[in-house]
Scaffold this motif. Structure first.
Motif, PDB file in Angstrom:
ATOM      1  N   ILE A 154      -3.941 -50.403  31.334  1.00 29.95           N
ATOM      2  CA  ILE A 154      -3.653 -51.522  30.447  1.00 29.95           C
ATOM      3  C   ILE A 154      -4.670 -51.540  29.320  1.00 29.95           C
ATOM      4  O   ILE A 154      -5.669 -50.809  29.353  1.00 29.95           O
ATOM      5  CB  ILE A 154      -3.670 -52.875  31.209  1.00 29.95           C
ATOM      6  N   ALA A 197      -5.300 -53.369  24.979  1.00 27.91           N
ATOM      7  CA  ALA A 197      -4.692 -53.909  23.767  1.00 27.91           C
ATOM      8  C   ALA A 197      -4.080 -52.779  22.933  1.00 27.91           C
ATOM      9  O   ALA A 197      -4.251 -51.599  23.243  1.00 27.91           O
ATOM     10  CB  ALA A 197      -5.752 -54.651  22.962  1.00 27.91           C
ATOM     11  N   ASN A 198      -3.386 -53.158  21.875  1.00 28.22           N
ATOM     12  CA  ASN A 198      -2.847 -52.188  20.929  1.00 28.22           C
ATOM     13  C   ASN A 198      -3.959 -51.315  20.377  1.00 28.22           C
ATOM     14  O   ASN A 198      -5.015 -51.824  20.026  1.00 28.22           O
ATOM     15  CB  ASN A 198      -2.209 -52.939  19.758  1.00 28.22           C
ATOM     16  N   LYS A 209      -4.115 -45.982  25.030  1.00 30.45           N
ATOM     17  CA  LYS A 209      -3.294 -45.779  26.238  1.00 30.45           C
ATOM     18  C   LYS A 209      -2.271 -44.657  26.048  1.00 30.45           C
ATOM     19  O   LYS A 209      -2.169 -43.758  26.879  1.00 30.45           O
ATOM     20  CB  LYS A 209      -2.555 -47.081  26.606  1.00 30.45           C
ATOM     21  N   GLU A 256       4.903 -47.746  28.270  1.00 29.11           N
ATOM     22  CA  GLU A 256       5.453 -49.036  27.849  1.00 29.11           C
ATOM     23  C   GLU A 256       6.954 -49.127  28.082  1.00 29.11           C
ATOM     24  O   GLU A 256       7.722 -49.333  27.136  1.00 29.11           O
ATOM     25  CB  GLU A 256       5.148 -49.274  26.364  1.00 29.11           C
ATOM     26  N   GLU A 287       0.996 -50.172  30.179  1.00 31.88           N
ATOM     27  CA  GLU A 287       1.684 -51.444  29.954  1.00 31.88           C
ATOM     28  C   GLU A 287       0.852 -52.388  29.107  1.00 31.88           C
ATOM     29  O   GLU A 287      -0.371 -52.410  29.194  1.00 31.88           O
ATOM     30  CB  GLU A 287       1.954 -52.140  31.299  1.00 31.88           C
ATOM     31  N   GLN A 288       1.541 -53.211  28.319  1.00 27.66           N
ATOM     32  CA  GLN A 288       0.880 -54.357  27.697  1.00 27.66           C
ATOM     33  C   GLN A 288       1.154 -55.603  28.528  1.00 27.66           C
ATOM     34  O   GLN A 288       0.426 -56.584  28.447  1.00 27.66           O
ATOM     35  CB  GLN A 288       1.411 -54.563  26.279  1.00 27.66           C
ATOM     36  N   ASP A 289       2.228 -55.540  29.313  1.00 26.70           N
ATOM     37  CA  ASP A 289       2.606 -56.649  30.186  1.00 26.70           C
ATOM     38  C   ASP A 289       1.745 -56.570  31.448  1.00 26.70           C
ATOM     39  O   ASP A 289       2.070 -55.893  32.413  1.00 26.70           O
ATOM     40  CB  ASP A 289       4.094 -56.521  30.516  1.00 26.70           C
ATOM     41  N   CYS A 338      -8.507 -50.305  32.678  1.00 24.90           N
ATOM     42  CA  CYS A 338      -8.345 -51.032  31.428  1.00 24.90           C
ATOM     43  C   CYS A 338      -9.088 -50.288  30.322  1.00 24.90           C
ATOM     44  O   CYS A 338     -10.283 -50.016  30.439  1.00 24.90           O
ATOM     45  CB  CYS A 338      -8.879 -52.458  31.566  1.00 24.90           C
ATOM     46  N   TYR A 392     -10.214 -56.528  28.431  1.00 26.67           N
ATOM     47  CA  TYR A 392      -9.067 -56.379  27.531  1.00 26.67           C
ATOM     48  C   TYR A 392      -9.459 -56.673  26.099  1.00 26.67           C
ATOM     49  O   TYR A 392      -9.180 -55.906  25.184  1.00 26.67           O
ATOM     50  CB  TYR A 392      -7.984 -57.360  27.981  1.00 26.67           C
TER      51      TYR A 392
END
Lengths: 233, 288
Positions: free
Chosen positions: A36, A38-39, A43, A160, A191-193, A206, A230
């Motif tokens: 996981i 952030a943008n 990842k 994603e 994933e971002q979720d 992370c 994060y």
């Protein structure tokens, strides 16, 4: 037990821009690992390096003990690593079934075949002869997953897979992952979720600005620790 | 009756143009490469056929079975050794390199074979013809050339839409990056496409060499005919190149009938007309 995948101090570059800084990660056989972040945390870059779409140092990626960091993507998939690319990227000129067939064109032996994919995603069987672009987003994601499974991978990388899908569809897609793991396939899901990722995974990493900021068993990480890793504290 | 004859001639020569065009369209479709050396490679195939018939003493039409694999091998090697290195986001390098290749082929042929015009002798079949109706005659060789062209284009269409290789071509054309993730080696897929293109060129080159005189300098004009047929037909279907070839052939035949000097002009005018009214061609590629 030997790790199926070992990433050791991986650096990755786009031209002069460095996207990953000494990232290390392991995936045991049958394990589900979530990455996981952030943008722009790196990842997708990490998955592309593992899949061979971005070349890296030879011994930065070990698969089943063999160094594959410098291997091109088509050689990596032949070894048993398949990537479900971000945004699905189905072949628009190919029908649903042709997309699946081309995923299996290497003929690697294993549990997955056209009938088994249609069993996993029954809705695809009805639409097998339709153009892949005529499907809904969720169905397209199922084709992308099925296409990757057709190569009978030992390690499946999912970039994603919830992107742009309605929550109910995301749950539907995630509900099929245990069936994939049950066939002896390990997973790395990006994933971002975070809620979805923590539910599906055994182990979580992370990433933050190209570095591993936090890692641990999915059950042991606190929300505060994750949000610190994060966003950067 | 005279006009019927003329239009039939035009249709039959259109088959040859369609074969020029099919090879071009195939390469552009699979790897977005515009092959400026295409015409010179057709002439190269004609000279390979000339050497084959001279050394083995066989009929040119039989020589096709030898020229096709030779040209296909040249195509594969050319793509692996040279053209793959030019492909990328920029469209200019492949244009420049194939332009240079065109110059090299022309001059190499000039060194080896001189500028004298040559021709392949196919014997009695060259002048054989039969009456279709009162006053309408069909030449056996042009008819054979047309039938072969239809067969070649039909085979390409089948290969593209019904075989694993065709699937690989379409997938690589759609998204080369993801095609690699499916285990397709783009360098190999592109080389196979070029081999196939030059195999089609080989057939076209032999028919060209039997039909007309050739010398090392006629390549660029064949390239133009091929281009025009591709653009008239559009990139949606291999059958489009056949339609494009026929329209070009018929326009040229009609132009030549009005005034012998107008043959090429009429073809170019038909091309410009279609480009103006239907820039996407008659059989455009539909994005589904």
């Amino acid at each position: 037990m030997r790790d199926l995948l070992e990433v050791r101090a991986l650096d990755a570059f786009y031209g002069d821009f460095q996207a990953l800084f000494g990232v290390s990660l392991t995936v045991a056989p049958g394990e589900v690992v979530a990455v996981i972040g952030a943008n722009g945390a790196g990842k997708s870059t990490l998955l592309k390096c593992i899949a061979g779409a971005i070349a890296s140092r030879r011994d930065a990626v070990l698969f089943d003990g063999a160094p594959i960091g410098d291997q091109p993507a088509h050689a990596v998939v032949a070894r048993g690593i398949a990537l479900v690319p971000e945004g699905r990227r189905l072949f628009p000129s190919l029908s649903v079934e042709e997309n699946l067939i081309i995923g299996g064109q290497l003929g690697r032996p294993g549990p997955w075949s056209l009938p088994r994919i249609y069993e996993l995603f029954p809705v695809l069987a009805e639409r097998r002869h339709m153009p892949s672009t005529s499907l809904s987003g969720g169905q397209q994601q199922m084709v992308a997953l099925g296409r990757a499974l057709m190569s009978n991978p030992r390690l499946l990388l999912c970039d994603e897979i919830s992107l742009g899908l309605a929550p109910i569809v995301v749950r539907e897609v995630y509900a099929r992952l245990p069936a994939i793991v049950a066939e002896g396939c390990s997973l790395v899901i990006v994933e971002q979720d975070i809620v979805q990722a923590l539910k599906a995974a055994n182990h979580v990493y992370c990433l933050q600005e190209g570095r591993v900021a936090l890692s641990g068993l999915a059950g042991t990480l606190t929300r505060a620790a994750i949000s610190a890793a994060y966003f950067g504290a | 009756m005279e006009w019927v004859n003329i239009i039939i001639q035009g249709v039959l020569i259109g088959g040859l143009y369609a074969m020029f065009a099919a090879g071009l369209a195939l390469i552009f479709g699979v790897m977005r490469l515009v092959n400026i050396a295409h015409g010179d490679l057709i002439v190269l195939a004609a000279y390979v056929a000339l050497m084959t018939t001279d050394t083995l003493g066989i009929d040119p039409l039989v020589a096709i079975v030898i020229v096709v694999p030779i040209m296909a091998a040249i195509g594969y090697a050319l793509q692996r050794a040279l053209l793959n290195r030019t492909l990328g986001d920029d469209v200019l390098p492949p244009l420049l390199v194939t332009f240079g290749l065109s110059v090299i082929i022309q001059n190499a042929l000039l060194e080896l074979f001189t500028a004298d015009s040559r021709r392949l002798k196919a014997g009695a079949i060259e002048v054989a013809s039969f009456p279709l109706a009162e006053g309408v005659w069909i030449g056996v060789l042009p008819l054979l050339q047309f039938v072969v062209a239809v067969a070649v284009i039909g085979a390409l269409q089948l290969l593209f839409y019904r075989t694993a290789l065709g699937r690989a071509f379409r997938a690589t054309s759609d998204d080369p990056g993801v095609a690699q993730l499916m285990g397709l080696d783009n360098r190999h897929v592109f080389a196979l496409a070029m081999a196939l293109s030059l195999a089609v060129i080989a057939v076209a080159g032999v028919f060209l060499a039997v039909r007309t005189n050739f010398d090392p300098a006629i390549g660029p004009a064949r390239l133009i005919f091929g281009f025009e047929a591709v653009i008239i037909g559009g990139l949606g279907s291999m059958w489009g190149t056949l339609a494009g070839g026929i329209i070009l052939g018929v326009s040229q035949a009609i132009g030549a009938q009005i005034d012998p000097g107008w043959q090429l002009l009429a073809g170019h005018l038909a091309f410009l007309l279609i480009l103006a009214v239907r820039p996407e061609g008659l059989f455009p590629k539909v994005q589904r």
